[in-house]
Design an enzyme around this catalytic site. Structure first.
Site, PDB file in Angstrom:
ATOM      1  N   ASP A 173       0.850  -1.198   0.000  1.00 21.42           N
ATOM      2  CA  ASP A 173       0.000   0.000   0.000  1.00 21.42           C
ATOM      3  C   ASP A 173       0.888   1.253   0.000  1.00 21.42           C
ATOM      4  O   ASP A 173       2.099   1.165   0.206  1.00 21.42           O
ATOM      5  CB  ASP A 173      -0.862  -0.048   1.274  1.00 21.42           C
ATOM      6  CG  ASP A 173      -1.949   1.011   1.288  1.00 21.42           C
ATOM      7  OD1 ASP A 173      -2.269   1.559   0.220  1.00 21.42           O
ATOM      8  OD2 ASP A 173      -2.485   1.280   2.383  1.00 21.42           O
ATOM      9  N   GLU A 231       2.915   5.154  -3.742  1.00 23.17           N
ATOM     10  CA  GLU A 231       3.035   6.174  -4.812  1.00 23.17           C
ATOM     11  C   GLU A 231       4.367   6.919  -4.736  1.00 23.17           C
ATOM     12  O   GLU A 231       4.842   7.318  -5.796  1.00 23.17           O
ATOM     13  CB  GLU A 231       1.869   7.166  -4.736  1.00 23.17           C
ATOM     14  CG  GLU A 231       0.518   6.558  -5.048  1.00 23.17           C
ATOM     15  CD  GLU A 231      -0.073   5.728  -3.915  1.00 23.17           C
ATOM     16  OE1 GLU A 231       0.440   5.827  -2.792  1.00 23.17           O
ATOM     17  OE2 GLU A 231      -1.031   4.983  -4.151  1.00 23.17           O
ATOM     18  N   ASP A 258      -8.659   3.503  -3.410  1.00 22.76           N
ATOM     19  CA  ASP A 258      -9.699   3.948  -2.490  1.00 22.76           C
ATOM     20  C   ASP A 258     -10.932   4.515  -3.179  1.00 22.76           C
ATOM     21  O   ASP A 258     -11.101   5.723  -3.311  1.00 22.76           O
ATOM     22  CB  ASP A 258      -9.098   4.966  -1.515  1.00 22.76           C
ATOM     23  CG  ASP A 258      -8.011   4.323  -0.661  1.00 22.76           C
ATOM     24  OD1 ASP A 258      -7.963   3.078  -0.606  1.00 22.76           O
ATOM     25  OD2 ASP A 258      -7.219   5.060  -0.057  1.00 22.76           O
TER      26      ASP A 258
END
Ligand code: MIG
Length: 862
Positions: free
Chosen positions: A449, A452, A527
């Site tokens: 997770d 980025e 999300d």
């Protein structure tokens, strides 16, 4: 004011005071570092396109091996022919660039120039057009001598794609390329985008970003892939452009100027690959040959997954397992553990209060047939008592400011964190080894997770662009490393897992990624929200991801933020049956989101659809194998089979799954029916066996228990018995669902777990259905089987189920029918002919037959 207070309240509740403190102070620290390293901070505004320089006149050209170097007034083009339908375009304004170096440094390319077989092409002068032409067996690349602009044409001289002002660059670093948009052109791809299917008319950024739940139309989000597919001329032309540049960039698909498509980046090389179809199937095949293919996942990954932020403590996880197995009897293969399993968000640790004995707990769950996936974030808590942090500091693995000394610290869940530099092979190796901590207690797979990478702040933030990276030893800034950071984290995990568990298929799910990420990891679409809009949005998002080479993905079923209703969850789950990654997940403050959370009638319906997923496993697994072999997406747009069908170019509320199914999910609250577009061909309603002739718009029943679902005539769909999880017991019989018509289907089988399939331990069974007539002129359906490969599955029998056998003689009918077939003949090899009695079960003809017993069967009308 109220909004601000609410924000502070929420942030405190979610992060805790300490992390909030780090987050707030980081806002100031950030400024301070910017000032301190100001000579590294780029501040020039983006130059106007009109200030870009252009190639200008062609001076000369020269052939060098599989490339042609074309020198223009303003720089040198190197056109490299990798295959008759794959050409690399590299434009170098300064004369110091080298496409071979660019290729070597590319994180995207899996098959470098040297690995492509030799390829014939001619270079000629076209005097009447005042151009130079490079001609392969599939296309022509023409460069005009006056301005140095490129055009790609098919062998009949029709335009596939053509420069408008073409290549451009600015001395400060930016590069760009402008091309014409064809009148009826549609655009697809670009990775994960919160938009409908056809991307034309807007501008999209290439900069992986954590949006902290996204809205329809928000851009960019977690995972950008700079590959654009164009489809035009009534479907006769299809191609892709893959822009191999990792700097912050964009694709403008007609927003600034409706007739112009442009792409560019703030720095780096102007290097792109032109891939000609015209069939999109060929485009994907080539694109994934170039950037790598999706590995075959272990079969259990195709089962149902249950997740939330977070299942804890241990007793809660045990209860969840009991709910699945003993209370509600809903099949499930995997439970995901989100960040609460960690000790104060320290990666690779366990919270000993919540999970006192993880090894024992996971053992018990394995006993009950569950696999466990744990989340991992890239940020390593700044804490000298934490062994990963200490070791990382000793090994010098964390990202630094440009002075080469000051470590970068940014706030995420644990408070301030260091960030491993995944662009350093040494660091990847170090990171890969850390997974031993978790595999040792039995964790089966990993979910990466926040890569980025996401850093807390008021807006979506990441590392400053002037942070230094190793970039495989050559050095670089975050501006260049950013977009590949997540992908390199996934790579580190997978390379580590392959060493830790040799011979097994590593499982890694990533939120962020870039071109080529598919060869390491699968993804989920980040999300989303529990809303009907997002339910629909999953369809175009998955289709465009598949068209960008990343087929193994899926949305958070039920939606992540906000609360799902029972109806929304059920509709999402029904659709999810036909999506590659089938996981329900939801955020920390939402209510329970399990298949039974809303009671009846939802529970029964949900269970039935999850069971359907398990019955379809051999079919879905085959679609994964096709993807692994040829890059074909698993979820496909409707134009996949007939690119000329204009109805399908913007159609994004239904999709194809594998070769046989067309799913038309219900996307509207309270719906009891829905309109479906059926493309050319004959289709069977999966539930009623009713036949339809496409192309047609039909309205079908779609009450809560019904996902409108169709099967292409001529298909054979293999099904397994329902199990509570993959491998619960041996498969004793495979059902072959026969949908009369003409066609070939394939079923792929292997052990579902190891990489023995790569050494030949697999089996492909091809089923061919042909319709015809016997000597008396009575219609017959021939069913032939052919197998390849050494793998021998354990089951002994097939049960053949012929759907709507009546349809064969009657053509499309209304409603289920009684069939005229009462016998079937099976021919084994050689002379032996045996007659089998067909049973009638609910209007379908059923026949049980030994696995080895037939090569060909003929169903005759009575
Ligand atoms: O800042 O780990 O997308 O799936 O549940 C949020 C907690 C961090 C974001 C992921 C989501 C996950 C959540 N994470």
């Amino acid at each position: 004011m109220f909004k601000l207070l609410w924000l502070i309240f929420r942030a405190t509740r979610e992060m805790g005071l300490r992390t909030l403190w780090y987050t707030v102070t980081y806002l100031f620290r950030k400024r301070w570092y910017r000032a301190r390293f100001k000579e590294h901070v780029q501040t020039q505004p983006a130059p106007a396109l009109s200030d870009y320089r252009r190639p200008g006149q062609v001076v000369n050209h020269e052939r060098r091996g599989r490339s042609v170097a074309i020198t223009c007034d303003g720089g040198i083009y190197t056109l490299t022919v990798l295959a008759p339908d794959v050409i690399r375009v590299y434009f170098d304004p300064t004369g110091d660039g080298d496409p071979a170096v660019a290729e070597m440094q590319s994180y995207a390319i899996a098959k470098p120039e040297a690995d492509w077989p030799p390829c014939e092409f001619q270079v000629t002068e076209n005097r009447s057009e005042n151009s130079i032409e490079l001609r392969t067996a599939r296309l022509v690349c023409r460069i005009d001598r006056a301005q140095g602009r490129l055009a790609f044409l098919d062998l009949d001289g029709r335009v596939i794609n053509q420069d408008e002002s073409g290549a451009g660059w600015h001395p400060q670093g930016p590069v760009a390329c402008q091309k014409q948009i064809q009148e009826d052109e549609h655009f697809y791809g670009l990775g994960e985008r919160a938009f409908g299917l056809d991307l034309r008319g807007r501008r999209y950024a290439n900069w992986n970003t954590d949006p902290r739940t996204y809205k329809l139309g928000q851009d960019p989000i977690h995972l950008c892939i700079p590959v654009l597919l164009g489809l035009h001329s009534g479907g006769d032309q299809g191609y892709a452009i893959f822009f191999d540049n990792t700097f912050r960039g964009y694709f403008d698909l007609g927003e600034r100027d409706p007739g112009v498509m442009s792409f560019g980046a703030e720095d780096g090389a102007l290097c792109y690959y032109f891939i000609y179809g015209p069939a999109m199937e060929n485009v994907l095949d080539r694109y994934t040959e170039l950037t790598g293919r999706t590995p075959l996942p272990p079969l259990w990954m195709l089962g149902y997954h249950q997740s939330r932020w977070s299942y804890h403590p241990e007793a809660r996880v045990r209860q969840l397992a009991r709910d699945f197995r003993q209370v509600y009897h809903v099949p499930c293969d995997c439970i995901h553990l989100d960040i609460h399993y960690m000790d104060d968000y320290r990666c690779f640790t366990w919270n000993s209060r919540r999970f006192p004995n993880p090894a024992k707990k996971i053992d018990d769950l394995h006993e009950q047939g569950f696999k466990i996936i744990t989340i991992i974030d890239p940020g390593i808590k700044v804490d000298h008592d934490y062994s990963v942090c200490r070791d990382g500091l000793e090994q010098d693995v964390f990202c630094k400011y440009p002075d080469g000394e000051t470590l970068f610290k940014g706030p995420v869940w644990p408070g301030d964190c260091y960030f491993p530099d995944f662009t350093d092979p040494r660091v990847r190796e170090w990171w890969g080894e850390l997974y031993r901590e978790l595999t040792a207690v039995g964790v089966d797979g990993f979910w990466n997770d926040m890569n980025e990478p996401a850093i807390f702040g008021l807006h979506a933030t990441t590392m400053p662009s002037f942070i230094s990276h190793d970039m495989e030893g050559r050095g670089g800034r975050h501006a260049e490393a950013h977009n590949v950071y997540g992908m390199q984290m996934a790579r580190a995990a997978v390379e580590g897992l392959k060493k830790i568990r040799p011979g097994e298929r590593p499982v890694c799910i990533t939120r962020s990624g870039w071109a080529g990420v598919q060869r390491y990891a699968m993804s989920w679409t980040g999300d989303n929200r529990s809303s009907w809009t997002h339910l629909w949005l999953s369809v175009p998002m998955l289709v465009n991801l598949g068209l960008s080479g990343l087929a193994h993905t899926g949305p958070d079923i039920g939606g992540y933020s906000r609360f799902a209703t029972g109806e929304l969850f059920t509709r999402w789950l029904q659709m999810g049956v036909f999506m590659p990654f089938f996981r329900s997940h939801t955020f920390v403050h939402s209510k329970d989101q399990e298949p039974w959370s809303w009671g009846e009638p939802y529970l029964t319906i949900n269970r039935r659809y999850i069971e359907l997923r398990y019955r379809l496993l051999p079919y879905l697994y085959t679609a994964f194998w096709q993807c692994h072999r040829t890059g074909q997406p698993i979820v496909r747009p409707l134009f996949w089979d007939d690119q000329r069908d204009e109805e399908t170019y913007t159609l994004d509320d239904q999709f194809l799954c594998g070769d046989a199914f067309l799913a038309a999910p219900v996307l509207e609250k309270g719906a009891t029916e829905r309109q479906v577009y059926l493309p050319e061909g004959t289709w069977y309603d999966f539930w009623t066996d009713e036949m339809y002739e496409g192309p047609a718009h039909v309205t079908v029943e779609a009450g809560l228990e019904r996902l409108p679902l169709f099967v292409r005539a001529g298909s054979v769909v293999p099904m397994w018995p329902v199990m509570q999880y993959v491998g619960e017991r041996a498969v004793d019989q495979v059902q072959l669902h026969v949908y009369p018509g003409d066609g070939e289907s394939v079923m792929y089988e292997d052990d579902g777990q190891t990489d023995a399939f790569q050494a030949g331990a697999s089996r492909r069974t091809y089923f061919t259905l042909t319709t015809g007539a016997d000597e008396q002129g009575e219609p017959v359906l021939n069913f032939a089987r052919r197998t390849e490969g050494a793998y021998e599955p354990a089951y002994e029998d097939y049960e053949i189920v012929v759907h709507n056998p009546h349809g064969l003689t009657q053509g499309p009918t209304q409603g289920p029918t009684q069939g005229p077939y009462h016998s079937a003949q099976a021919m084994t090899e050689g002379e032996r002919r045996e007659a089998y009695q067909l049973k009638w079960v609910e209007g379908r003809a059923c026949l049980t037959i030994g696995k080895r017993a037939f090569d060909r069967l003929t169903f005759r009308s009575g």
